[in-house]
Design an enzyme around this catalytic site. Structure first.
Site, PDB file in Angstrom:
ATOM      1  N   ASP A  11       0.860  -1.173   0.000  1.00 13.41           N
ATOM      2  CA  ASP A  11       0.000   0.000   0.000  1.00 13.41           C
ATOM      3  C   ASP A  11       0.896   1.223   0.000  1.00 13.41           C
ATOM      4  O   ASP A  11       1.900   1.263   0.711  1.00 13.41           O
ATOM      5  CB  ASP A  11      -0.922   0.001   1.219  1.00 13.41           C
ATOM      6  CG  ASP A  11      -2.134   0.875   0.973  1.00 13.41           C
ATOM      7  OD1 ASP A  11      -2.706   0.815  -0.125  1.00 13.41           O
ATOM      8  OD2 ASP A  11      -2.513   1.639   1.891  1.00 13.41           O
ATOM      9  N   ARG A  16       8.693   1.698  -3.490  1.00 15.45           N
ATOM     10  CA  ARG A  16       8.276   0.294  -3.517  1.00 15.45           C
ATOM     11  C   ARG A  16       9.513  -0.616  -3.541  1.00 15.45           C
ATOM     12  O   ARG A  16       9.577  -1.625  -2.848  1.00 15.45           O
ATOM     13  CB  ARG A  16       7.390   0.030  -4.739  1.00 15.45           C
ATOM     14  CG  ARG A  16       6.609  -1.244  -4.620  1.00 15.45           C
ATOM     15  CD  ARG A  16       5.412  -1.343  -5.565  1.00 15.45           C
ATOM     16  NE  ARG A  16       5.293  -0.303  -6.534  1.00 15.45           N
ATOM     17  CZ  ARG A  16       4.507   0.776  -6.404  1.00 15.45           C
ATOM     18  NH1 ARG A  16       3.748   0.917  -5.361  1.00 15.45           N
ATOM     19  NH2 ARG A  16       4.464   1.707  -7.330  1.00 15.45           N
TER      20      ARG A  16
END
Ligand code: IMP
Length: 205
Positions: free
Chosen positions: A75, A191
């Site tokens: 997320d 990420r």
């Protein structure tokens, strides 16, 4: 962890339904894991937690339970200083439930202008990602990664997705994420860094 057989790369089901993110996760993890796409019939997770970690863990648990395999979910949020951290956890639906990437970018640029955040130093922002790997037995590990940058006044570049055309990382030689070749973005990105942290967590287990 469900690692299939001896010598084989461990299997990991990617919990995300966002094809752009799945592409990035496969590129980042494909060497180490046999990455399996989220099954089409998997239930859609309602992202109703008030933290990135809460949402990532919730998504991974639901997919691990549904598939019986280890699952990986992430997320991400864009936290803009001049907007008190908005859009943050609500980055996907910043401009409304069915907002497109472009709608969200337009809203972001409009809010910054309305806040009088014109100078570069007033447009500081951070991408933050939490990745969660949850095993079918409920054990798991999380990793967090972030990258600092600024929100530029006008979109630049055609690569990436989401807020990439207006996010210029400090370490990106003046390019927005959307102006970078994919590998350059992966090397720097929130990420990518979250996955490195996750790997380190896995090694400590
Ligand atoms: P998610 O909740 O992890 O799907 O991310 C929320 C939203 O953040 C997405 O819908 C995108 O708009 C944005 N986002 C996530 N990752 C990135 C990225 O790497 N670059 C630009 N925008 C991103």
């Amino acid at each position: 962890m469900a690692d299939g057989s001896s010598g084989a790369r461990p299997k990991l089901v990617v919990a995300s339904a966002n094809p752009d993110k799945v592409k990035e996760l496969v590129a980042l993890l494909g060497q180490r894991y046999e990455v399996i796409a989220r099954p089409d019939d998997a239930p859609e997770t309602i992202e109703d937690q008030d933290s990135l970690e809460g949402n990532a863990i919730k998504k991974a648990i639901e997919i691990a339970e549904f598939t019986g395999c280890s699952a990986l979910a992430d997320d991400t949020g864009l936290f803009v200083e001049a907007l008190d951290g908005r859009p943050g956890v609500y980055s996907a639906r910043y401009a409304g439930e069915d907002a497109s990437y472009d709608d969200n970018v337009t809203k972001l640029l409009g809010e910054l202008e309305a806040a009088g955040a014109v100078d570069v130093e007033d447009r500081r922002a951070e991408f933050r990602t939490v990745v969660a790997l949850i095993n079918p037995d409920g054990t798991g590990v999380t990793g967090e990664g972030s990258i600092q940058g600024t929100i530029v006044a006008e979109r630049r570049g055609d690569g990436g997705f989401g807020y990439d055309p207006v996010f210029q990382p400090d370490e990106g030689e003046g390019r927005t994420f959307a102006q970078m070749p994919t590998d350059d973005k992966h090397e720097l990105s929130h990420r990518g860094r979250a996955l490195v942290a996750l790997e380190q967590g896995l090694q400590r287990l």
